[in-house]
Design an enzyme around this catalytic site. Structure first.
Site, mmCIF file in Angstrom:
data_model
loop_
_atom_site.group_PDB
_atom_site.id
_atom_site.type_symbol
_atom_site.label_atom_id
_atom_site.label_comp_id
_atom_site.label_asym_id
_atom_site.label_seq_id
_atom_site.Cartn_x
_atom_site.Cartn_y
_atom_site.Cartn_z
ATOM 1 N N GLU A 261 0.848 -1.025 0.018
ATOM 2 C CA GLU A 261 0.040 -0.081 0.161
ATOM 3 C C GLU A 261 0.746 1.211 0.095
ATOM 4 O O GLU A 261 2.111 1.194 0.191
ATOM 5 C CB GLU A 261 -0.866 0.105 1.232
ATOM 6 N N HIS B 287 -4.074 2.925 8.138
ATOM 7 C CA HIS B 287 -2.929 2.542 8.804
ATOM 8 C C HIS B 287 -2.075 3.537 9.038
ATOM 9 O O HIS B 287 -2.075 4.856 8.182
ATOM 10 C CB HIS B 287 -2.459 1.460 7.836
#
Length: 487
Positions: free
Chosen positions: A110, A152
């Site tokens: 990511e 996150h």
């Protein structure tokens, strides 16, 4: 934590992770979801794909995707979305590269951070010989005018280098199979897998029918069925097979190999086979502590109870209930205090005087009858055996030094059998090399040594019970002349 793990050849999964799963073996954490999902994703048996992801939720999605177009995963790990994960994407890819059952790898990264670039370098340097299908999510970040945080802690692009597009391009340039979008990832995985099958590098797993899934307890109750959870855990014995096993050793082996009572205690108490000199010492302790005459509190209680017409168990228990700090239980305390003093390098003077200041008698020191000139033969026998067979008697020697000091105070402050067993058991545990420091501390703290006295003295208490019943002794009443009546 990361440094400690690497130094000890361990892998940290997380933090902030749903865990990982080795298909058909075990899972750690909540990864893979429900049993239904595990079945749907073919996680009940190993496949050929190694998978690693930063995202836990997307891991579950990818298990399903991979199961649809390949023979399933061999192992799947979610490293978590922290800025400093315990293990990296490349850590696991390099690990998968060395696992023969893994034939290809799938990586889901990511945006944010530079973890993917360590994988890029590994690919460029030829450290990865198996196909890698990769996708870095977060390409939509460019559609926003300002910087975007994607849930996150690590999913925050810190510039062009950390963008999903840049990392996807770098992975593609390094030799990874990178699709044009997440939607195309499934096709890329499928084509890579089929190419490996075509080249003979993968023989797809033969599908099996998994066993029926037990119903959830609430559902089973509603439908009239029950799947009860376990309430007891046992690690020392198992009687489910053809013969009982003690710590994994079959009963027949125990008899055929000529094991003694000390060996059985070794297996059931310590969950390992101790050297013969250790088990013989245990047996010696049991023999020497089995009885000490009818006048000590435990034997007296058992005798009185037996004469009251009570059964064996009641008579035995009445004697056992007197075991404590003043009778038998001093073995545990002697071990605890001697170990603490020795490990802290206290001199006998510092140890004894420190205990005196606290108002605590030194356990294992002192006897009502024995003295400097009338030594306890049991103590001498134990010391002689240890000097002959033990690799080290450092704790016992320390106890003797303490005795030398206490004898300068009073003639009866000798090392008694409790102190001898307590200190020598410390030497047995540390000298055998089979116990860690933590295990030794736990054994002493739990009260194993007191257990040894309880086991040994039970023999004598049972003997006194049988003796009174055999002699048909009447109900005991304590004589008046042995009681001081006063106001």
């Amino acid at each position: 934590l990361i440094s400690y793990a690497r130094a000890n050849n361990k892998v940290i999964i997380g933090p902030a992770t749903v865990g990982g799963i080795q298909a058909g073996a075990f899972k750690i954490g909540d990864t893979a979801g429900t049993i239904d999902n595990i079945i749907q994703c073919k996680l009940y048996r190993p496949g050929s794909v190694g998978f690693v992801s930063k995202s836990g939720g997307m891991s579950n999605e990818m298990y399903n995707t991979i199961a649809r177009v390949t023979d399933g995963i061999y192992e799947g790990i979610a490293i978590g979305g922290d800025v400093f994960p315990g293990s990296t994407l490349s850590d696991h890819i390099l690990r998968f590269n060395n696992i023969p059952q893994v034939k290809m790898m799938v990586v889901l990264g990511e945006l944010g951070g530079k973890d993917e670039y360590s994988l890029v370098e590994a690919l460029k340097q030829g450290k990865v010989q198996k196909p890698v299908v990769a996708w870095v999510s977060g390409t939509c970040a460019r559609l926003f005018k300002s910087e975007v945080q994607f849930g996150h802690a690590g999913a925050k692009s810190g510039g062009e280098l950390e963008s999903a597009q840049a990392k996807n391009q770098a992975l593609k340039d390094a030799g990874a199979v990178v699709p044009t979008s997440y939607e195309a990832l499934e096709t890329a995985i499928k084509e890579t897998f089929e190419k490996l099958v075509e080249d003979g590098k993968i023989s797809p797993v033969t599908e099996i029918t998994p066993p029926p899934i037990p119903e959830d307890l609430k559902t089973a109750i509603k439908s009239g069925k029950v799947r009860a959870p376990t309430h007891i855990i046992s690690t020392i014995s198992d009687d489910r097979g053809e013969e009982p096993c003690y710590a994994g050793v079959p009963m027949s082996t125990i008899i055929e190999q000529g094991y003694g009572v000390g060996d059985v205690i070794s297996l059931l108490w310590f969950k390992r086979s101790l050297p013969r000199y250790c088990t013989q010492f245990i047996e010696m302790c049991i023999m020497l502590c089995a009885d000490h005459g009818p006048c000590v509190s435990g034997a007296h209680n058992s005798i009185v109870t037996a004469r009251a017409g009570k059964d064996l168990v009641s008579s035995l228990v009445s004697g056992l209930l007197t075991i404590g700090p003043r009778f038998g239980g001093a073995i545990d305390d002697a071990a605890r205090y001697f170990k603490d003093a020795y490990d802290r390098n206290l001199t006998p003077y510092e140890f004894v005087e420190g205990m005196k200041k606290k108002g605590i008698r030194v356990p294992g020191i002192g006897h009502r009858i024995k003295s400097r000139d009338n030594r306890d033969k049991r103590v001498q026998l134990l010391q002689k055996y240890a000097h002959t067979h033990f690799p080290s008697v450092k704790y016992m020697e320390y106890a003797v030094q303490v005795e030398t000091y206490t004898l300068s105070k009073a003639n009866n402050l000798v090392l008694n059998v409790d102190g001898a067993i307590g200190s020598l058991f410390l030497d047995l545990l540390s000298g055998s090399g089979m116990f860690s420091k933590q295990e030794i501390d736990e054994i002493v703290e739990i009260g194993y040594l007191n257990g040894l006295f309880v086991l040994a003295r039970s023999i004598g208490l049972i003997g006194h019970t049988f003796d009174q019943k055999r002699l048909k002794q009447p109900l005991y009443r304590h004589p008046w002349e042995d009681v001081l009546y006063t106001k």
